[in-house]
Design an enzyme around this catalytic site. Structure first.
Site, mmCIF file in Angstrom:
data_model
loop_
_atom_site.group_PDB
_atom_site.id
_atom_site.type_symbol
_atom_site.label_atom_id
_atom_site.label_comp_id
_atom_site.label_asym_id
_atom_site.label_seq_id
_atom_site.Cartn_x
_atom_site.Cartn_y
_atom_site.Cartn_z
ATOM 1 N N CYS A 124 0.772 -1.113 0.046
ATOM 2 C CA CYS A 124 0.249 -0.446 0.026
ATOM 3 C C CYS A 124 0.954 1.584 -0.227
ATOM 4 O O CYS A 124 0.350 2.225 -0.130
ATOM 5 C CB CYS A 124 -0.342 -0.484 1.105
ATOM 6 S SG CYS A 124 -1.677 -1.706 1.240
ATOM 7 N N HIS A 271 -4.311 7.033 1.723
ATOM 8 C CA HIS A 271 -4.371 6.075 0.466
ATOM 9 C C HIS A 271 -5.179 4.802 1.476
ATOM 10 O O HIS A 271 -5.956 5.207 2.323
ATOM 11 C CB HIS A 271 -3.146 4.709 1.062
ATOM 12 C CG HIS A 271 -3.657 3.280 1.014
ATOM 13 N ND1 HIS A 271 -3.990 2.556 -0.299
ATOM 14 C CD2 HIS A 271 -3.830 2.142 1.975
ATOM 15 C CE1 HIS A 271 -4.227 1.688 -0.038
ATOM 16 N NE2 HIS A 271 -4.562 0.544 1.173
ATOM 17 N N ASN A 301 -10.079 -1.446 -1.954
ATOM 18 C CA ASN A 301 -8.560 -0.834 -1.773
ATOM 19 C C ASN A 301 -7.678 -1.080 -2.561
ATOM 20 O O ASN A 301 -7.737 -1.979 -3.208
ATOM 21 C CB ASN A 301 -7.994 -1.169 -0.358
ATOM 22 C CG ASN A 301 -6.450 -0.938 -0.539
ATOM 23 O OD1 ASN A 301 -5.732 -1.000 -0.964
ATOM 24 N ND2 ASN A 301 -6.025 -1.418 1.436
HETATM 25 O O1 UT7 Z 1 -4.392 -0.698 2.715
HETATM 26 C C1 UT7 Z 1 -3.390 -1.956 3.818
HETATM 27 C C2 UT7 Z 1 -3.973 -1.319 5.291
HETATM 28 N N1 UT7 Z 1 -4.918 -2.128 5.621
HETATM 29 C C3 UT7 Z 1 -5.311 -1.972 6.802
HETATM 30 O O2 UT7 Z 1 -6.101 0.043 6.830
HETATM 31 C C4 UT7 Z 1 -6.893 -2.353 6.601
HETATM 32 C C5 UT7 Z 1 -7.372 -1.953 8.390
HETATM 33 N N2 UT7 Z 1 -8.161 -2.728 8.875
HETATM 34 C C6 UT7 Z 1 -9.289 -2.478 8.813
HETATM 35 O O3 UT7 Z 1 -9.430 -2.265 8.035
HETATM 36 C C7 UT7 Z 1 -10.629 -3.782 9.330
HETATM 37 O O4 UT7 Z 1 -9.753 -4.240 10.579
HETATM 38 C C8 UT7 Z 1 -11.203 -4.803 9.014
HETATM 39 C C9 UT7 Z 1 -12.225 -4.120 7.422
HETATM 40 C C10 UT7 Z 1 -10.347 -5.492 7.547
HETATM 41 C C11 UT7 Z 1 -12.581 -5.482 9.434
HETATM 42 O O5 UT7 Z 1 -13.229 -4.636 10.186
HETATM 43 P P1 UT7 Z 1 -13.369 -4.983 11.961
HETATM 44 O O6 UT7 Z 1 -13.811 -4.008 12.240
HETATM 45 O O7 UT7 Z 1 -12.118 -4.687 12.320
HETATM 46 O O8 UT7 Z 1 -13.585 -6.357 12.276
HETATM 47 P P2 UT7 Z 1 -13.408 -7.542 12.785
HETATM 48 O O9 UT7 Z 1 -11.743 -7.680 11.789
HETATM 49 O O10 UT7 Z 1 -13.135 -7.238 13.946
HETATM 50 O O11 UT7 Z 1 -14.540 -8.516 12.436
HETATM 51 C C12 UT7 Z 1 -15.648 -8.055 12.864
HETATM 52 C C13 UT7 Z 1 -16.794 -9.354 13.160
HETATM 53 C C14 UT7 Z 1 -15.822 -10.771 12.896
HETATM 54 O O12 UT7 Z 1 -17.008 -10.879 13.654
HETATM 55 P P3 UT7 Z 1 -16.991 -12.260 14.992
HETATM 56 O O13 UT7 Z 1 -15.812 -12.645 15.286
HETATM 57 O O14 UT7 Z 1 -17.088 -11.013 15.889
HETATM 58 O O15 UT7 Z 1 -18.478 -12.805 15.287
HETATM 59 C C15 UT7 Z 1 -15.630 -11.375 11.654
HETATM 60 O O16 UT7 Z 1 -15.922 -12.952 11.293
HETATM 61 O O17 UT7 Z 1 -16.914 -9.134 11.313
HETATM 62 C C16 UT7 Z 1 -16.397 -10.531 10.782
HETATM 63 N N3 UT7 Z 1 -16.565 -10.476 9.176
HETATM 64 C C17 UT7 Z 1 -17.796 -11.069 8.814
HETATM 65 N N4 UT7 Z 1 -18.899 -10.461 8.535
HETATM 66 C C18 UT7 Z 1 -19.188 -10.163 7.027
HETATM 67 C C19 UT7 Z 1 -15.460 -10.242 9.177
HETATM 68 N N5 UT7 Z 1 -15.640 -9.916 7.270
HETATM 69 C C20 UT7 Z 1 -16.760 -9.815 7.103
HETATM 70 C C21 UT7 Z 1 -17.214 -9.937 5.878
HETATM 71 N N6 UT7 Z 1 -18.672 -9.685 6.163
HETATM 72 N N7 UT7 Z 1 -16.972 -9.818 5.122
#
Ligand code: UT7
Length: 344
Positions: A124, A271, A301
């Protein structure tokens, strides 16, 4: 600490042309929810993404071809022919092949002279790193025109089963390019770039294979059912927490090095990792909406391509004008991060 300000260079550089290309095929959140356990509400709430572009089989695109399409637009706008380019810098994490890199493919596609072609693998941050390299070559007087391209074909390598949903809903395909030229005006141009890395977090956002550590026969023998090392892994929350800190730090570092403050920013192009990250930085820097450009809603992204695509779209929309202070900032896998301050 800020060597760029202590050295007197013969020249300065400026961006003379911007361009981008995205595949026509639009993939909505609802489309993804048909192939994996996800939904539009979750994706929009957590990332701001509404749709992204994916290369469609048979549409003639790959990473280098999309890069060439974006480059042609940037060259035209710069008034620079492919023959006038002294160097290619190509940033991608999704090359068409393991080696050689996208730079030489671009050199062939644009029928360029035998100029150097450098590949940058900083994910990125790849575009900001590449811009910095281009800037150094111009400043020293070695080159007059450097073509910088960021291009990604993510859709070719994502896990579209529910197992991969935390990663695969976020990324999209596309390419952006800029021409960096010797600044003949004597004012403005690229003011500074600041780059960083912290390899101790390399495992938090990575793709293991194929690599010499995860070569195909070894993987198949160990793990016949689950090709996990061949799909990107991201510890989303960990990356998020570091991103918001590093983005702010590296923007501040650039501003301080130039004796500027957040009030001087005319356009911040972060980004496009997550709309929530951009909004967090905007709030922290107290920037009004019109001074921050986001297009993650449309493209997801696109890693190394995200800043040049956004820059090109912002420029096309008339949101970047002569004399504006444009700030670019990136954070991603490595971890690596960086910023560039540009007086347009
Ligand atoms: O570009 C390079 C740098 N990248 C970044 O800067 C990305 C940084 N991180 C993020 O943008 C966020 O952490 C994400 C968008 C990747 C994830 O969002 P989050 O709010 O941190 O969600 P999480 O990973 O904590 O997941 C929360 C819940 C989980 O379920 P449980 O364990 O709470 O039941 C996941 O399994 O959301 C679930 N989940 C989804 N649900 C529906 C994860 N992905 C999905 C999905 N659809 N696609």
């Amino acid at each position: 600490m800020y060597p760029t300000l202590n050295l007197i260079y013969m020249f300065s550089s400026k961006i003379t042309g911007v361009g981008h290309y995205v595949p026509e095929n639009i993939v909505t959140n609802d489309d993804l929810s048909k192939v994996m356990d996800t939904n539009d509400a979750w994706i929009q709430e957590r990332t701001g993404i509404q749709e992204r572009r994916h290369i469609k089989k048979g549409d003639g695109n790959n990473t280098s071809i999309m890069g060439a399409k974006a480059a042609r637009v940037a060259l035209k706008r710069a008034g620079v022919s492919a023959d006038d380019v002294d160097m290619i810098i190509f940033a991608t994490l999704s090359p068409d092949m393991y080696f050689p890199g996208g730079g030489v493919q671009l050199q062939e596609l644009l029928e360029m002279k035998t100029v150097p072609a450098l590949d940058v693998r900083n994910q990125c941050s790849g575009f900001v790193y590449s811009l910095s390299v281009a800037d150094q070559f111009i400043k020293t007087g070695m080159y007059s025109n450097v073509l910088v391209v960021g291009s990604e074909n993510h859709s070719g390598g994502l896990d579209f089963s529910s197992r991969g949903r935390g990663v695969s809903v976020i990324f999209g395909d596309g390419a952006g390019a800029v021409v960096v030229s010797r600044n003949e005006t004597g004012t403005g141009g690229i003011l500074s770039t600041h780059l960083h890395s912290e390899g101790k977090h390399k495992d938090e956002l990575m793709l293991q294979g194929p690599s010499t550590g995860h070569w195909v026969p070894e993987l198949i023998a160990q793990n016949p059912q689950e090709n996990i090392p061949y799909y990107p892994y991201m510890n989303g929350q960990f990356v998020f927490k570091h991103a918001v800190v590093r983005f702010s730090e590296v923007i501040q570092e650039g501003l301080e090095a130039n004796k500027l403050s957040t009030e001087d920013i005319d356009m911040l192009i972060p980004h496009q990792a997550n709309l929530r990250i951009s909004q967090f930085i905007q709030k922290k820097m107290r920037l009004p909406d019109e001074k921050v450009f986001n297009n993650i809603q449309k493209y997801g992204n696109t890693t190394a391509a995200s800043i040049p695509i956004a820059l090109s779209e912002a420029w096309e929309a008339g949101k970047i004008n002569d004399g504006d202070l444009v700030v670019l900032a990136a954070f991603g896998s490595g971890f690596t991060w960086g910023s560039a301050l540009i007086r347009w």
